[in-house]
Design a protein around this motif. Sequence first.
Motif, PDB file in Angstrom:
ATOM      1  N   GLU A   1      45.367-100.820 -44.834  1.00  0.00           N
ATOM      2  CA  GLU A   1      44.121-101.521 -44.630  1.00  0.00           C
ATOM      3  C   GLU A   1      43.607-101.299 -43.220  1.00  0.00           C
ATOM      4  N   GLY A   2      42.354-100.870 -43.073  1.00  0.00           N
ATOM      5  CA  GLY A   2      41.736-100.725 -41.772  1.00  0.00           C
ATOM      6  C   GLY A   2      42.232 -99.530 -40.968  1.00  0.00           C
ATOM      7  N   ILE A   3      42.922 -98.614 -41.588  1.00  0.00           N
ATOM      8  CA  ILE A   3      43.422 -97.432 -40.860  1.00  0.00           C
ATOM      9  C   ILE A   3      42.508 -96.261 -41.173  1.00  0.00           C
ATOM     10  N   GLU A   4      41.977 -95.653 -40.099  1.00  0.00           N
ATOM     11  CA  GLU A   4      41.127 -94.482 -40.286  1.00  0.00           C
ATOM     12  C   GLU A   4      41.968 -93.229 -40.141  1.00  0.00           C
ATOM     13  N   VAL A   5      41.781 -92.329 -41.087  1.00  0.00           N
ATOM     14  CA  VAL A   5      42.494 -91.053 -41.055  1.00  0.00           C
ATOM     15  C   VAL A   5      41.446 -89.957 -40.901  1.00  0.00           C
ATOM     16  N   THR A   6      41.629 -89.121 -39.866  1.00  0.00           N
ATOM     17  CA  THR A   6      40.692 -88.014 -39.656  1.00  0.00           C
ATOM     18  C   THR A   6      41.223 -86.763 -40.347  1.00  0.00           C
ATOM     19  N   GLU A   7      40.380 -85.766 -40.430  1.00  0.00           N
ATOM     20  CA  GLU A   7      40.720 -84.506 -41.112  1.00  0.00           C
ATOM     21  C   GLU A   7      41.967 -83.846 -40.526  1.00  0.00           C
ATOM     22  N   LYS A   8      42.182 -83.953 -39.219  1.00  0.00           N
ATOM     23  CA  LYS A   8      43.300 -83.279 -38.560  1.00  0.00           C
ATOM     24  C   LYS A   8      44.582 -84.118 -38.540  1.00  0.00           C
ATOM     25  N   ASP A   9      44.511 -85.403 -38.912  1.00  0.00           N
ATOM     26  CA  ASP A   9      45.721 -86.233 -38.950  1.00  0.00           C
ATOM     27  C   ASP A   9      46.635 -85.751 -40.073  1.00  0.00           C
ATOM     28  N   LYS A  10      47.937 -85.932 -39.890  1.00  0.00           N
ATOM     29  CA  LYS A  10      48.903 -85.561 -40.931  1.00  0.00           C
ATOM     30  C   LYS A  10      49.419 -86.831 -41.595  1.00  0.00           C
ATOM     31  N   VAL A  11      49.284 -86.868 -42.925  1.00  0.00           N
ATOM     32  CA  VAL A  11      49.708 -88.031 -43.697  1.00  0.00           C
ATOM     33  C   VAL A  11      50.812 -87.593 -44.661  1.00  0.00           C
ATOM     34  N   GLN A  12      51.912 -88.361 -44.668  1.00  0.00           N
ATOM     35  CA  GLN A  12      53.030 -88.090 -45.585  1.00  0.00           C
ATOM     36  C   GLN A  12      53.339 -89.352 -46.376  1.00  0.00           C
ATOM     37  N   PRO A  13      53.459 -89.329 -47.640  1.00  0.00           N
ATOM     38  CA  PRO A  13      53.088 -88.231 -48.539  1.00  0.00           C
ATOM     39  C   PRO A  13      51.583 -87.977 -48.478  1.00  0.00           C
ATOM     40  N   ALA A  14      51.157 -86.862 -49.013  1.00  0.00           N
ATOM     41  CA  ALA A  14      49.751 -86.458 -48.953  1.00  0.00           C
ATOM     42  C   ALA A  14      48.858 -87.514 -49.614  1.00  0.00           C
ATOM     43  N   LEU A  15      47.614 -87.553 -49.183  1.00  0.00           N
ATOM     44  CA  LEU A  15      46.671 -88.565 -49.672  1.00  0.00           C
ATOM     45  C   LEU A  15      46.491 -88.515 -51.186  1.00  0.00           C
ATOM     46  N   GLU A  16      46.592 -87.320 -51.785  1.00  0.00           N
ATOM     47  CA  GLU A  16      46.383 -87.215 -53.228  1.00  0.00           C
ATOM     48  C   GLU A  16      47.649 -87.476 -54.053  1.00  0.00           C
ATOM     49  N   ASP A  17      48.807 -87.653 -53.381  1.00  0.00           N
ATOM     50  CA  ASP A  17      50.065 -87.936 -54.094  1.00  0.00           C
ATOM     51  C   ASP A  17      50.072 -89.354 -54.651  1.00  0.00           C
ATOM     52  N   LYS A  18      50.797 -89.523 -55.773  1.00  0.00           N
ATOM     53  CA  LYS A  18      50.974 -90.862 -56.358  1.00  0.00           C
ATOM     54  C   LYS A  18      52.067 -91.586 -55.583  1.00  0.00           C
ATOM     55  N   LEU A  19      51.896 -92.852 -55.356  1.00  0.00           N
ATOM     56  CA  LEU A  19      52.859 -93.653 -54.597  1.00  0.00           C
ATOM     57  C   LEU A  19      53.493 -94.714 -55.484  1.00  0.00           C
ATOM     58  N   SER A  20      54.712 -95.060 -55.135  1.00  0.00           N
ATOM     59  CA  SER A  20      55.342 -96.211 -55.784  1.00  0.00           C
ATOM     60  C   SER A  20      55.406 -97.323 -54.741  1.00  0.00           C
ATOM     61  N   GLU A  21      55.803 -98.479 -55.165  1.00  0.00           N
ATOM     62  CA  GLU A  21      55.769 -99.664 -54.305  1.00  0.00           C
ATOM     63  C   GLU A  21      56.634 -99.537 -53.051  1.00  0.00           C
ATOM     64  N   ASP A  22      57.754 -98.845 -53.150  1.00  0.00           N
ATOM     65  CA  ASP A  22      58.671 -98.750 -52.007  1.00  0.00           C
ATOM     66  C   ASP A  22      58.408 -97.555 -51.094  1.00  0.00           C
ATOM     67  N   ASP A  23      57.428 -96.723 -51.424  1.00  0.00           N
ATOM     68  CA  ASP A  23      57.155 -95.541 -50.596  1.00  0.00           C
ATOM     69  C   ASP A  23      56.631 -95.930 -49.226  1.00  0.00           C
ATOM     70  N   MET A  24      57.075 -95.174 -48.231  1.00  0.00           N
ATOM     71  CA  MET A  24      56.585 -95.390 -46.865  1.00  0.00           C
ATOM     72  C   MET A  24      55.585 -94.280 -46.544  1.00  0.00           C
ATOM     73  N   ILE A  25      54.500 -94.659 -45.952  1.00  0.00           N
ATOM     74  CA  ILE A  25      53.463 -93.699 -45.565  1.00  0.00           C
ATOM     75  C   ILE A  25      53.535 -93.530 -44.052  1.00  0.00           C
ATOM     76  N   THR A  26      53.589 -92.263 -43.622  1.00  0.00           N
ATOM     77  CA  THR A  26      53.567 -92.003 -42.177  1.00  0.00           C
ATOM     78  C   THR A  26      52.301 -91.219 -41.848  1.00  0.00           C
ATOM     79  N   ILE A  27      51.731 -91.563 -40.716  1.00  0.00           N
ATOM     80  CA  ILE A  27      50.522 -90.885 -40.247  1.00  0.00           C
ATOM     81  C   ILE A  27      50.783 -90.395 -38.834  1.00  0.00           C
ATOM     82  N   LYS A  28      50.610 -89.103 -38.654  1.00  0.00           N
ATOM     83  CA  LYS A  28      50.694 -88.538 -37.301  1.00  0.00           C
ATOM     84  C   LYS A  28      49.268 -88.254 -36.886  1.00  0.00           C
ATOM     85  N   LYS A  29      48.802 -89.004 -35.891  1.00  0.00           N
ATOM     86  CA  LYS A  29      47.417 -88.888 -35.432  1.00  0.00           C
ATOM     87  C   LYS A  29      47.231 -87.618 -34.610  1.00  0.00           C
TER      88      LYS A  29
END
Length: 162
Positions: A1-29
């Motif tokens: 919530e309220g997190i902006e992701v720019t085109e060059k940021d790296k998001v794991q898992p990828a934005l289009e991947d399906k997530l489960s409740e326990d998955d952790m999302i990491t963002i490298k700005k």
Amino acid sequence: EGIEVTEKDKVQPALEDKLSEDDMITIKKAVEVQLVTMDKEIVIQTAEDTVEEMLEAEFEALKSQGIEFKKGIDEVEPSLNTEIQKNLEITLVKVEEVNEVAVQPIDFDVVTEEDNSLDINVEEVRQDGVTGEKEITYRVLKKDGKEVLREVISSKVTKEPV
């Protein structure tokens, strides 16, 4: 919530991947770095880990601006394995090695002979001299378009002087 992701940021898992409740999302700005080469200074947004990874990831964007990094040939400061950090200044020195061929004249020898059949102070040309030529091949090393080294790698006479 309220997190902006720019085109060059790296998001794991990828934005289009399906997530489960326990998955952790990491963002490298992405951070800004400066690339200085020849007469250009370019600001690049990157979330890559090292200078080498950034140069590889930005290859096409840099190429479109007339900058083409050749690994193993061009010089980079700081080194390719340097970790990316905000406001890092990277210097790229374009290195080029070319062979140049030059043709140089070879002077003919002047031979003076005494001839008692001629008056003193009278000279007679018996044969016109002809300048020869030699072809010299140089290995020329250029950094950012400026010559820094020139060495002869071969030389051959193509026309003997007479």
